[in-house]
Design a protein around this motif. Structure first.
Motif, PDB file in Angstrom:
ATOM      1  N   ASN A   1       0.841  -1.192   0.000  1.00 52.89           N
ATOM      2  CA  ASN A   1       0.000   0.000   0.000  1.00 52.89           C
ATOM      3  C   ASN A   1       0.876   1.241   0.000  1.00 52.89           C
ATOM      4  O   ASN A   1       1.861   1.314   0.734  1.00 52.89           O
ATOM      5  CB  ASN A   1      -0.909   0.022   1.235  1.00 52.89           C
ATOM      6  CG  ASN A   1      -1.800  -1.200   1.330  1.00 52.89           C
ATOM      7  OD1 ASN A   1      -2.292  -1.696   0.310  1.00 52.89           O
ATOM      8  ND2 ASN A   1      -2.022  -1.697   2.534  1.00 52.89           N
TER       9      ASN A   1
ATOM     10  N   VAL B   1      -3.147   4.385  -0.882  1.00 54.78           N
ATOM     11  CA  VAL B   1      -3.587   4.875   0.418  1.00 54.78           C
ATOM     12  C   VAL B   1      -4.248   6.235   0.210  1.00 54.78           C
ATOM     13  O   VAL B   1      -4.138   6.850  -0.849  1.00 54.78           O
ATOM     14  CB  VAL B   1      -2.413   5.019   1.419  1.00 54.78           C
ATOM     15  CG1 VAL B   1      -1.803   3.662   1.709  1.00 54.78           C
ATOM     16  CG2 VAL B   1      -1.350   5.978   0.883  1.00 54.78           C
TER      17      VAL B   1
ATOM     18  N   ARG C   1      -4.426   8.089   8.312  1.00 49.86           N
ATOM     19  CA  ARG C   1      -4.320   7.044   7.310  1.00 49.86           C
ATOM     20  C   ARG C   1      -4.079   5.690   7.946  1.00 49.86           C
ATOM     21  O   ARG C   1      -4.663   4.686   7.540  1.00 49.86           O
ATOM     22  CB  ARG C   1      -3.178   7.387   6.347  1.00 49.86           C
ATOM     23  CG  ARG C   1      -2.908   6.316   5.324  1.00 49.86           C
ATOM     24  CD  ARG C   1      -1.595   6.592   4.603  1.00 49.86           C
ATOM     25  NE  ARG C   1      -1.650   7.832   3.856  1.00 49.86           N
ATOM     26  CZ  ARG C   1      -0.576   8.481   3.444  1.00 49.86           C
ATOM     27  NH1 ARG C   1       0.633   8.025   3.754  1.00 49.86           N
ATOM     28  NH2 ARG C   1      -0.697   9.595   2.757  1.00 49.86           N
TER      29      ARG C   1
ATOM     30  N   ALA D   1      -5.191   0.732   3.235  1.00 47.28           N
ATOM     31  CA  ALA D   1      -5.364   1.205   1.875  1.00 47.28           C
ATOM     32  C   ALA D   1      -6.649   2.014   1.804  1.00 47.28           C
ATOM     33  O   ALA D   1      -7.481   1.986   2.717  1.00 47.28           O
ATOM     34  CB  ALA D   1      -5.428   0.015   0.916  1.00 47.28           C
TER      35      ALA D   1
ATOM     36  N   MET E   1       3.268  -0.900   4.169  1.00 47.53           N
ATOM     37  CA  MET E   1       3.195   0.466   3.673  1.00 47.53           C
ATOM     38  C   MET E   1       4.494   0.748   2.924  1.00 47.53           C
ATOM     39  O   MET E   1       5.582   0.445   3.424  1.00 47.53           O
ATOM     40  CB  MET E   1       3.040   1.454   4.829  1.00 47.53           C
ATOM     41  CG  MET E   1       1.705   1.360   5.554  1.00 47.53           C
ATOM     42  SD  MET E   1       0.321   1.891   4.527  1.00 47.53           S
ATOM     43  CE  MET E   1       0.722   3.628   4.320  1.00 47.53           C
TER      44      MET E   1
END
Length: 360
Positions: free
Chosen positions: A52, A184, A191, A195, A211
């Motif tokens: 992601n 993302v 966040r 995703a 990530m």
């Protein structure tokens, strides 16, 4: 060993044979694909993972680079591309060192534009894909894939169904380490490890979620670096070999990817262990094990107050350890009587001191 879709499979509602789990013969699954330079790996065979990241974070490049490494090693891969095109992907694989013969012999490239169950000829190709044996399967462009399959990205039920129907099926049937490449949200605030879209995107992952973050710019004539930060590790074998824990999103640096484009028409790609510190927070793996054992040994699911009494350490660190255990599927937390948070064991967590990594 993945199931052959042409052979009958046992009913999923049939009670499992638990002998191996009870007599100690069962061994935890360890990652065996996408090796770092220290020999430790980031992807689990037969499991679903995620890369992601923001746009231009090199998440697709990272997936393509590992594809190139695998086909150069003679391992068969499939690249299911909902976002780019064959010319761009194949050009990238060639620049990463794969020869035309490597690609021809070991790569299946697919560019779908319909749900395979919609048409007989498409479904025939889908079933053939599931009969193949792959080391790595990349699904590049989850948002675009949802559009093809008619899935609403904010609908948890539809996302979960897609996850079971597509990436989990590929992993289970072909034995591949499946990597879904996803975006993302643009806003870094709030966040977390997720995703864009439904939170269910994390639930269908059976391996690790990473990530992908830029450390230094990547481009032609440059040597760029990208961090892979593990945010979910369901089998639990990546976290102990990763770096320090970042409070803001509960991730750890699992690898530093270097992308060297200083040679014309060539890209050099390496995956190194973590080498930089985050905010000074070491992952509390010993505390996670102590909490897991506390829950295992309790006659009834304990509250946080009970765990706090039985396990030594700072309250804040214990809460963080519980959060990580819940995120990785070791504990579930259910609101019980008097709004107490009951901690239920899903599977035991064990730290492995011999595999811990000391960040430089």
């Amino acid at each position: 060993m993945p199931n052959d879709p042409l052979l009958p499979t046992p009913p999923s509602w049939k009670p499992l044979d638990l002998t191996a789990y009870l007599n100690g013969a069962h061994k935890p699954l360890r990652p065996s694909i996408m090796a770092r330079t220290d020999g430790r790996c980031l992807l689990y065979a037969g499991m679903v993972h995620a890369f992601n990241g923001e746009s231009e974070s090199c998440k697709s490049m990272t997936a393509q680079a590992e594809t190139a490494r695998q086909v150069m090693s003679g391992n068969r891969c499939v690249y299911i591309d909902f976002e780019s095109d064959a010319a761009s992907v194949i050009a990238r694989l060639l620049m990463l060192g794969a020869s035309p013969e490597d690609i021809k012999d070991n790569l299946d490239y697919i560019r779908p534009d319909v749900d395979p169950v919609s048409f007989a000829d498409e479904n025939s190709e889908w079933q053939q894909l599931l009969r193949n044996k792959y080391t790595l399967a990349v699904i590049d462009g989850v948002t675009e894939a949802f559009a093809v399959f008619g899935v609403k990205s904010i609908d948890n039920d539809e996302v979960t169904a897609w996850g079971r129907k597509v990436p989990r099926q590929i992993a289970a049937r072909t034995g591949a380490a499946v990597v879904v490449v996803d975006h993302v949200t643009k806003s870094a605030e709030g966040r977390g490890r997720f995703a864009i879209g439904a939170q269910a995107k994390m639930s269908y992952l059976t391996g690790a979620a990473y990530m992908v973050e830029i450390i230094s710019p990547v481009g032609v004539g440059m040597i760029g670096k990208v961090a892979l930060r593990v945010g979910k590790d369901r089998p639990g074998q990546v976290r102990p070999m990763s770096g320090e824990w970042r409070k803001s999103d509960r991730t750890q640096e699992a690898a530093i990817v270097t992308i060297d484009s200083t040679i014309a028409n060539r890209i050099l790609f390496t995956v190194d262990p973590p080498q930089r510190k985050s905010d000074g927070n070491s992952l509390p793996v010993e505390l996670m094990e102590a909490i897991s054992k506390c829950v295992e040994e309790s006659a009834t699911p304990p509250s946080f107050r009970k765990i706090n009494q039985l396990v030594s350490g700072k309250d804040e660190t214990k809460r963080a350890a519980i959060s990580l255990l819940e995120a990785d599927g070791y504990l579930s937390i259910i609101t019980g009587a008097r709004n107490a948070h009951e901690h239920h064991l899903i599977k035991p967590f064990r730290a492995e001191p011999s595999t811990e990594l000391i960040a430089a």
